[in-house]
Design a protein around this motif. Sequence first.
Motif, PDB file in Angstrom:
ATOM      1  N   TRP A  16       0.840  -1.316   0.073  1.00 24.28           N
ATOM      2  CA  TRP A  16       0.038   0.032  -0.169  1.00 24.28           C
ATOM      3  C   TRP A  16       0.931   1.199   0.015  1.00 24.28           C
ATOM      4  N   PHE A  18      -0.198   5.200   1.409  1.00 24.10           N
ATOM      5  CA  PHE A  18      -1.069   6.346   1.850  1.00 24.10           C
ATOM      6  C   PHE A  18      -0.216   7.322   1.883  1.00 24.10           C
ATOM      7  N   ASN A  19      -1.155   8.612   1.756  1.00 21.40           N
ATOM      8  CA  ASN A  19      -0.617   9.852   2.161  1.00 21.40           C
ATOM      9  C   ASN A  19      -0.401  10.030   3.662  1.00 21.40           C
ATOM     10  N   ASP A  22      -3.338  12.044   5.600  1.00 17.68           N
ATOM     11  CA  ASP A  22      -4.163  11.291   6.325  1.00 17.68           C
ATOM     12  C   ASP A  22      -4.178  10.179   7.169  1.00 17.68           C
ATOM     13  N   TYR A  27      -8.010   5.058   8.066  1.00 20.50           N
ATOM     14  CA  TYR A  27      -8.334   4.657   6.657  1.00 20.50           C
ATOM     15  C   TYR A  27      -7.349   3.345   6.338  1.00 20.50           C
ATOM     16  N   ALA A  28      -6.314   3.554   6.573  1.00 17.19           N
ATOM     17  CA  ALA A  28      -5.315   2.207   6.120  1.00 17.19           C
ATOM     18  C   ALA A  28      -5.691   1.096   7.014  1.00 17.19           C
TER      19      ALA A  28
END
Length: 109
Positions: A16, A18-19, A22, A27-28
């Motif tokens: 993955w 992810f920013n 965030d 979310y992750a």
Amino acid sequence: MKNSATARGVEAEIGWSFNPVDGGQGYASEAVSCVLDLCFGPLGLRRVVAECFADNEPSWRLMERIGMRREGYGVQSGLHREGQWLDSMSYAILADEWLARSERDQTLL
């Protein structure tokens, strides 16, 4: 003796990106949990693995948070896109472990 074909198609590697902006909102964890539900549900996999650079604390903490176990630590084993060799860590989880965790989580709801 089991046929070697029984070992095919039973393991996957996931990853993955992810920013960091965030981070901390779940979310992750939610996304990776959904992927594992798919892997161990409809896809019928036996084992899922993931890797990260050792200094990528958010990724290895995520793997530990969702129940994956650290299986390896490689010294200067991963080449970063910027050209330096970095330490890496590998994690895995078995279907039985994920399903037991999911059942345990359901009882807490």
